[in-house]
Structures are given as C-alpha cells and as structure tokens.
Design an enzyme around this catalytic site. Structure first.
Site, mmCIF file in Angstrom:
data_model
loop_
_atom_site.group_PDB
_atom_site.id
_atom_site.type_symbol
_atom_site.label_atom_id
_atom_site.label_comp_id
_atom_site.label_asym_id
_atom_site.label_seq_id
_atom_site.Cartn_x
_atom_site.Cartn_y
_atom_site.Cartn_z
ATOM 1 N N THR A 10 101.346 5.190 -7.037
ATOM 2 C CA THR A 10 101.945 3.848 -6.972
ATOM 3 C C THR A 10 102.284 3.422 -5.544
ATOM 4 O O THR A 10 102.676 2.290 -5.311
ATOM 5 C CB THR A 10 103.222 3.768 -7.827
ATOM 6 O OG1 THR A 10 104.169 4.728 -7.353
ATOM 7 C CG2 THR A 10 102.909 4.030 -9.289
ATOM 8 N N GLN A 12 101.477 2.902 -1.278
ATOM 9 C CA GLN A 12 100.441 2.194 -0.514
ATOM 10 C C GLN A 12 99.140 2.987 -0.467
ATOM 11 O O GLN A 12 98.080 2.499 -0.869
ATOM 12 C CB GLN A 12 100.934 1.934 0.913
ATOM 13 C CG GLN A 12 99.855 1.412 1.850
ATOM 14 C CD GLN A 12 100.288 1.354 3.304
ATOM 15 O OE1 GLN A 12 100.596 0.298 3.807
ATOM 16 N NE2 GLN A 12 100.321 2.502 3.990
ATOM 17 N N ASP A 13 99.207 4.225 0.002
ATOM 18 C CA ASP A 13 97.995 5.030 0.154
ATOM 19 C C ASP A 13 97.396 5.399 -1.197
ATOM 20 O O ASP A 13 96.168 5.402 -1.371
ATOM 21 C CB ASP A 13 98.298 6.310 0.940
ATOM 22 C CG ASP A 13 98.631 6.028 2.392
ATOM 23 O OD1 ASP A 13 98.716 4.839 2.772
ATOM 24 O OD2 ASP A 13 98.824 6.995 3.150
ATOM 25 N N ALA A 81 102.340 12.133 -2.784
ATOM 26 C CA ALA A 81 103.718 11.814 -3.172
ATOM 27 C C ALA A 81 104.726 12.530 -2.284
ATOM 28 O O ALA A 81 104.545 13.703 -1.927
ATOM 29 C CB ALA A 81 103.954 12.189 -4.629
ATOM 30 N N ALA A 82 105.775 11.816 -1.931
ATOM 31 C CA ALA A 82 106.836 12.386 -1.090
ATOM 32 C C ALA A 82 107.988 11.403 -1.013
ATOM 33 O O ALA A 82 107.841 10.227 -1.361
ATOM 34 C CB ALA A 82 106.315 12.673 0.318
ATOM 35 N N GLN A 83 109.129 11.911 -0.594
ATOM 36 C CA GLN A 83 110.193 11.020 -0.125
ATOM 37 C C GLN A 83 109.802 10.747 1.314
ATOM 38 O O GLN A 83 110.031 11.563 2.187
ATOM 39 C CB GLN A 83 111.564 11.701 -0.230
ATOM 40 C CG GLN A 83 112.760 10.788 0.021
ATOM 41 C CD GLN A 83 112.779 10.105 1.383
ATOM 42 O OE1 GLN A 83 112.407 8.919 1.489
ATOM 43 N NE2 GLN A 83 113.171 10.802 2.425
ATOM 44 N N THR A 125 101.764 14.282 8.398
ATOM 45 C CA THR A 125 102.243 13.087 9.086
ATOM 46 C C THR A 125 102.402 13.341 10.573
ATOM 47 O O THR A 125 102.704 14.468 10.994
ATOM 48 C CB THR A 125 103.598 12.625 8.509
ATOM 49 O OG1 THR A 125 104.160 11.589 9.333
ATOM 50 C CG2 THR A 125 104.593 13.773 8.462
ATOM 51 N N GLU A 127 104.815 12.445 12.227
ATOM 52 C CA GLU A 127 106.232 12.739 12.483
ATOM 53 C C GLU A 127 106.451 14.233 12.706
ATOM 54 O O GLU A 127 107.461 14.629 13.295
ATOM 55 C CB GLU A 127 107.088 12.253 11.318
ATOM 56 C CG GLU A 127 107.191 10.741 11.187
ATOM 57 C CD GLU A 127 108.046 10.097 12.276
ATOM 58 O OE1 GLU A 127 108.985 10.760 12.762
ATOM 59 O OE2 GLU A 127 107.764 8.942 12.633
ATOM 60 N N TYR A 150 112.679 14.716 7.046
ATOM 61 C CA TYR A 150 111.374 14.361 6.481
ATOM 62 C C TYR A 150 110.255 15.094 7.202
ATOM 63 O O TYR A 150 109.377 15.698 6.570
ATOM 64 C CB TYR A 150 111.154 12.853 6.593
ATOM 65 C CG TYR A 150 109.729 12.417 6.373
ATOM 66 C CD1 TYR A 150 109.137 12.493 5.124
ATOM 67 C CD2 TYR A 150 108.959 11.933 7.438
ATOM 68 C CE1 TYR A 150 107.815 12.104 4.922
ATOM 69 C CE2 TYR A 150 107.653 11.537 7.245
ATOM 70 C CZ TYR A 150 107.080 11.628 5.990
ATOM 71 O OH TYR A 150 105.768 11.241 5.803
ATOM 72 N N LYS A 154 107.713 17.942 5.706
ATOM 73 C CA LYS A 154 106.264 17.768 5.785
ATOM 74 C C LYS A 154 105.605 18.939 6.516
ATOM 75 O O LYS A 154 104.505 19.367 6.179
ATOM 76 C CB LYS A 154 105.923 16.449 6.481
ATOM 77 C CG LYS A 154 105.918 15.239 5.579
ATOM 78 C CD LYS A 154 104.795 15.309 4.567
ATOM 79 C CE LYS A 154 104.636 14.055 3.764
ATOM 80 N NZ LYS A 154 103.566 14.160 2.743
ATOM 81 N N ARG A 185 102.462 -2.595 2.169
ATOM 82 C CA ARG A 185 103.442 -1.634 2.669
ATOM 83 C C ARG A 185 104.779 -1.876 1.977
ATOM 84 O O ARG A 185 105.102 -2.994 1.587
ATOM 85 C CB ARG A 185 103.590 -1.813 4.184
ATOM 86 C CG ARG A 185 104.377 -0.719 4.886
ATOM 87 C CD ARG A 185 103.809 0.633 4.632
ATOM 88 N NE ARG A 185 103.899 1.526 5.778
ATOM 89 C CZ ARG A 185 103.923 2.841 5.672
ATOM 90 N NH1 ARG A 185 103.900 3.417 4.485
ATOM 91 N NH2 ARG A 185 103.960 3.607 6.739
#
Length: 351
Positions: A10, A12-13, A81-83, A125, A127, A150, A154, A185
């Site tokens: 559900t 964006q990606d 999926a992730a927070q 990511t 990040e 986060y 990751k 987004r």
C-alpha cells in the site's frame, strides 16, 4: 506465470512495483497491515486495486509471514514494508526496531525453511550511510554511519540479509535506495508536505509553511524508475547489493524554492522555521553513486530533481482543485483537524 509477494504494497514503492509486475504478467500478492481506515488509495489511483491479491497480516507475527508465503507461493519476494519515517523512529525506537529490523529476519526464515528457491529483495536505504559523505557519491563499499533508529534498524536488515545470502545460499539482493519521490508520496515526508502546503497557500487556505532543517541535502530520484531497479536485481544470475541514486544532491530549500516558483511566488514570504520539526540528529547531506547499477543492471535515472518537483506540484494542485470544487477526490483526502475552517476560508477567498 510468476508469482510475487510484496510486503508494504500500500506504500508508494509497493504500489508502483505492483503495477510494474502486473505489466510483466506476474500474479501479484500484497501483504498489508489492517487499519481501521483502509489505505488502498495508491492502488486505486494506479487502477490496480482489483488486480492484486491482498493478504492482511502483521510483520511482527511469524505466523502472518508464513501465511503470506503459503498463500502466494512466491517466485520473488519484495520486502518493502517498514516504519519508514525517520522522525517517527526517534519517538518510537523499539517499534521501529521490531517492524523495520526484525521483520526482515522473519521473511528470511520463512524463505530458508520453506521456500529456499524464492528470490528475495530487501529494501535498504541511503539513511544507513548517515554522516558518511563523499563528493563523488556513496557506493556499495562506503562506510555506514547511521544517525537514527530507523537507519539502525534498516542496517540490521541489510546485514542479516547478507548473512542469509552467504550462510544459507539464499538469493537475497539489497537495494540501497536514495530518496525517491513521486505524485503518490505520503504526507509525512517533507517533499509531499512542501507541495501540499504550497498548494494550500496557492488556494488561500494557508498563509505560512513551517519546516525544520531546510539546509539538509539529499539525492532525489523518481520512484517509478527506482522500482524498475528492484525488479532488475532479482533477474540477475546471482544476488548482490546495489546503490540506486541520481549522483546529484539538492537541499530541502531548493525543493521549496522550485515548488513556490511553480505558483510564481517567493518562498521567503511564507517560510517559518519551526524547532518542533528539528530532529535530535539529522543527516546533513547524502549523494549516491549508481555506477554499479548502471554497469550490471543497465539502469540509469531519467527524471531528475527539477522535473520531479514539477510533477508533484502539478498533481497536488489538481488534487486540491478537484476536492475544493466538490468533485470526486481520487487521491488521499487530506485529513486535517481544521479542514472545515480551511474550506470556509477558501470559499470566502474565492468569492
């Protein structure tokens, strides 16, 4: 016909990837988290809601993961999926570690135990690089220095993916994707927040835009192109890690200026710096080097920074135009506590 399971379908990606795989004649399954308010607007907007097989589940529950594997019998799994909101990870570090980090181990265990021939994509990511910076761009060999819960979660997912690849010979490829935006987004991300607020200012619904660190620089690409890179990673003869980026860096302030330029306004007349939006730690700059993806995957970005801002602004203005004129709203309806007051202000201005 190949079968693919997408966690986070559900988002964006997930939505763009589902569309891509359907175009390639995959049978697409999507694991999603059941919410009190359904969150299928992206799938509906891309006209694929009725073409994907949705499976409700919880990534913190191994039985949910196993059920999704059993239902989809996947040739490929794309674990997206992730927070994934950096600011929220400071507020909920344990939940972020559980959902963003440990969920990857559950996915990999399911594959190892029951579906060892399934190819797995892990969504890393930029990040994870954190305070590392290289003027020539960060690549697959650059040092990771995460600066948020986060990013740390990751990075755990990234290394556990490497362990399962090398230790159990699973086909696991990781994409280290730098920031990528689009017209769908989420509102919690600064790029969408900017275009949304600028659109409201354009229609007389807001007078100011409040942001935190506008000097932060990122490497921004276009999400539909980035999911193509994910797909290509799982079509290779052997698994590997790939940086996906544009080799360009731009500041939040540059994004803001271009958004206001789109409506012929000077951003300095509307900007307020709000300390509430400053993070305890903030990555100052990120720039990627996608040379490996170009050489091995044949992938290169086509839509660059300026065009991305224009595409997002065009879509946001159209959303508000349709919504304010009482027409059917085809995107995510902005859910603001003072929405009624905003609408009254709009119609007063309009008259």
């Amino acid at each position: 016909m190949k079968s693919a399971l997408i966690t986070g379908i559900t988002g964006q990606d997930g939505a763009y990837l589902a569309k891509l795989l359907l175009e390639k004649d995959y049978k697409v399954y999507g694991l999603y988290r059941r919410l009190s308010t359904p969150n299928f607007w992206r799938l509906q907007n891309l006209n694929i809601y009725n073409r994907v097989n949705l499976i409700s589940g919880d990534l913190t529950d191994l039985s949910s993961v196993l059920n999704a594997f059993k239902a989809s019998n996947p040739d490929e799994v794309y674990h997206l999926a992730a927070q994934s909101f950096v600011e929220a990870s400071f507020e909920s570090p344990l939940a972020t570690a559980e959902v963003t980090g440990l969920s990857t181990t559950r996915i990999l265990e399911a594959a190892k135990l029951y579906y060892p021939n399934t190819r797995v994509y892990y969504a890393g990511t930029s990040e994870m690089f954190g305070s590392s910076y290289d003027e020539n761009g960060l690549n697959e060999n650059s040092i990771f220095k995460p600066m948020s819960p986060y990013a740390a979660a990751k990075l755990y997912g990234y290394w556990i993916s490497n362990i399962y690849r090398n230790g159990y010979k699973l086909f696991v490829s990781s994409g280290i994707l730098f920031n990528h935006e689009s017209e769908i987004r989420g509102l919690e991300f600064v790029t969408r927040k900017i275009v949304n607020e600028v659109a409201k200012i354009h229609y007389g619904l807001e007078k100011k835009i409040r942001l935190g660190n506008i000097k932060a620089k990122r490497d921004w690409g276009y999400a539909p192109e980035y999911v193509e890179a994910m797909y290509r990673m799982l079509q290779q003869d052997s698994p590997d890690d790939y940086v996906i980026a544009t080799n360009e860096t731009h500041s939040v302030e540059e994004f803001l200026q271009l958004a206001f330029d789109y409506i012929n306004e000077d951003y300095t007349k509307y900007l307020e710096i709000d300390k509430r939006f400053l993070r305890p730690l903030d990555v100052p700059a990120l720039k990627g080097d996608y040379s490996k993806a170009r050489d091995k995957l044949g992938w290169e970005p086509k839509i660059k920074f300026n065009e991305i801002v224009k595409l997002m602004m065009k879509a946001e203005l159209k959303r508000w135009e349709l919504y304010l004129n009482g027409e059917q709203f085809p995107w995510d309806v902005p859910n603001y506590p003072n929405e009624n007051a905003l609408l009254k202000t709009y119609y007063k201005v309009k008259k």
